[in-house]
Design a protein around this motif. Structure first.
Motif, PDB file in Angstrom:
ATOM      1  N   SER A  26      -3.455  -4.772   3.407  1.00  0.00           N
ATOM      2  CA  SER A  26      -3.196  -6.193   3.169  1.00  0.00           C
ATOM      3  C   SER A  26      -4.060  -6.782   2.061  1.00  0.00           C
ATOM      4  CB  SER A  26      -3.419  -6.991   4.459  1.00  0.00           C
ATOM      5  OG  SER A  26      -2.588  -6.501   5.485  1.00  0.00           O
ATOM      6  N   HIS A  29      -2.896  -6.813  -1.407  1.00  0.00           N
ATOM      7  CA  HIS A  29      -1.714  -7.642  -1.651  1.00  0.00           C
ATOM      8  C   HIS A  29      -2.061  -9.131  -1.599  1.00  0.00           C
ATOM      9  CE1 HIS A  29       1.119  -4.290  -1.500  1.00  0.00           C
ATOM     10  NE2 HIS A  29       0.275  -3.777  -0.629  1.00  0.00           N
ATOM     11  N   HIS A  32       0.172 -12.167  -2.736  1.00  0.00           N
ATOM     12  CA  HIS A  32       1.573 -11.760  -2.832  1.00  0.00           C
ATOM     13  C   HIS A  32       2.354 -12.319  -1.643  1.00  0.00           C
ATOM     14  CE1 HIS A  32       0.375  -7.920  -5.275  1.00  0.00           C
ATOM     15  NE2 HIS A  32       0.121  -9.038  -5.910  1.00  0.00           N
ATOM     16  N   THR A  41      -0.864  -7.595   7.444  1.00  0.00           N
ATOM     17  CA  THR A  41       0.501  -7.909   7.021  1.00  0.00           C
ATOM     18  C   THR A  41       1.160  -6.756   6.278  1.00  0.00           C
ATOM     19  OG1 THR A  41      -0.337  -8.881   4.967  1.00  0.00           O
ATOM     20  CG2 THR A  41       0.062 -10.391   6.819  1.00  0.00           C
ATOM     21  N   HIS A  42       0.364  -5.918   5.627  1.00  0.00           N
ATOM     22  CA  HIS A  42       0.874  -4.815   4.813  1.00  0.00           C
ATOM     23  C   HIS A  42       0.208  -3.514   5.300  1.00  0.00           C
ATOM     24  CE1 HIS A  42       1.571  -8.349   2.343  1.00  0.00           C
ATOM     25  NE2 HIS A  42       2.390  -7.639   1.578  1.00  0.00           N
ATOM     26  N   ARG A  44       0.352   0.984   5.683  1.00  0.00           N
ATOM     27  CA  ARG A  44       0.814   2.318   5.317  1.00  0.00           C
ATOM     28  C   ARG A  44       0.622   3.191   6.550  1.00  0.00           C
ATOM     29  NH1 ARG A  44       2.046   4.779   0.786  1.00  0.00           N
ATOM     30  NH2 ARG A  44       1.348   2.925  -0.319  1.00  0.00           N
ATOM     31  N   HIS A  77       4.717  -7.675   7.162  1.00  0.00           N
ATOM     32  CA  HIS A  77       5.568  -8.023   6.024  1.00  0.00           C
ATOM     33  C   HIS A  77       6.041  -6.779   5.289  1.00  0.00           C
ATOM     34  CE1 HIS A  77       7.099 -10.197   2.571  1.00  0.00           C
ATOM     35  NE2 HIS A  77       6.395  -9.398   1.799  1.00  0.00           N
ATOM     36  N   ALA A  78       5.177  -5.771   5.177  1.00  0.00           N
ATOM     37  CA  ALA A  78       5.523  -4.562   4.417  1.00  0.00           C
ATOM     38  C   ALA A  78       4.971  -3.333   5.144  1.00  0.00           C
ATOM     39  CB  ALA A  78       4.931  -4.644   3.019  1.00  0.00           C
ATOM     40  N   ALA A  80       4.794   0.912   4.432  1.00  0.00           N
ATOM     41  CA  ALA A  80       5.034   2.137   3.675  1.00  0.00           C
ATOM     42  C   ALA A  80       4.900   3.301   4.659  1.00  0.00           C
ATOM     43  CB  ALA A  80       4.015   2.280   2.547  1.00  0.00           C
TER      44      ALA A  80
END
Length: 87
Positions: A26, A29, A32, A41-42, A44, A77-78, A80
């Motif tokens: 996160s 980012h 973003h 939020t982000h 992998r 949010h994201a 990977a």
């Protein structure tokens, strides 16, 4: 429980992975779309599991996303996804 801990628990329960890494990306980012103060939020995910043997890459990713459906609809949010060989 943190979002990362929830992701780890759900993937462990569903897939009994041989290897699992849940990485909060996160901070890289910041500013973003989807970023929030406090992170989480982000992510992998790196996972190796025999449960994915014989599945296409798309099917593997769908299985992970299905396991994390609630988090993807709410707080993440994201995501990977890296599927590693189950050696």
């Amino acid at each position: 429980m943190s979002v990362a801990d929830t992701i780890r628990a759900k993937l462990t329960d569903r897939f009994s992975p041989l290897q699992l890494e849940v990485i909060d990306e996160s901070e890289s980012h910041h500013g973003h779309s989807g970023w929030r103060e406090g992170g989480e939020t982000h992510f992998r995910v790196r996972i190796a599991t025999r449960n994915f043997d014989g599945l296409s890459r798309v099917a593997q990713h769908r299985a992970v996303m299905d396991a994390l459906d609630a988090e993807l609809k709410d707080s993440v949010h994201a995501l990977a996804i890296e599927v590693l060989p189950a050696a």
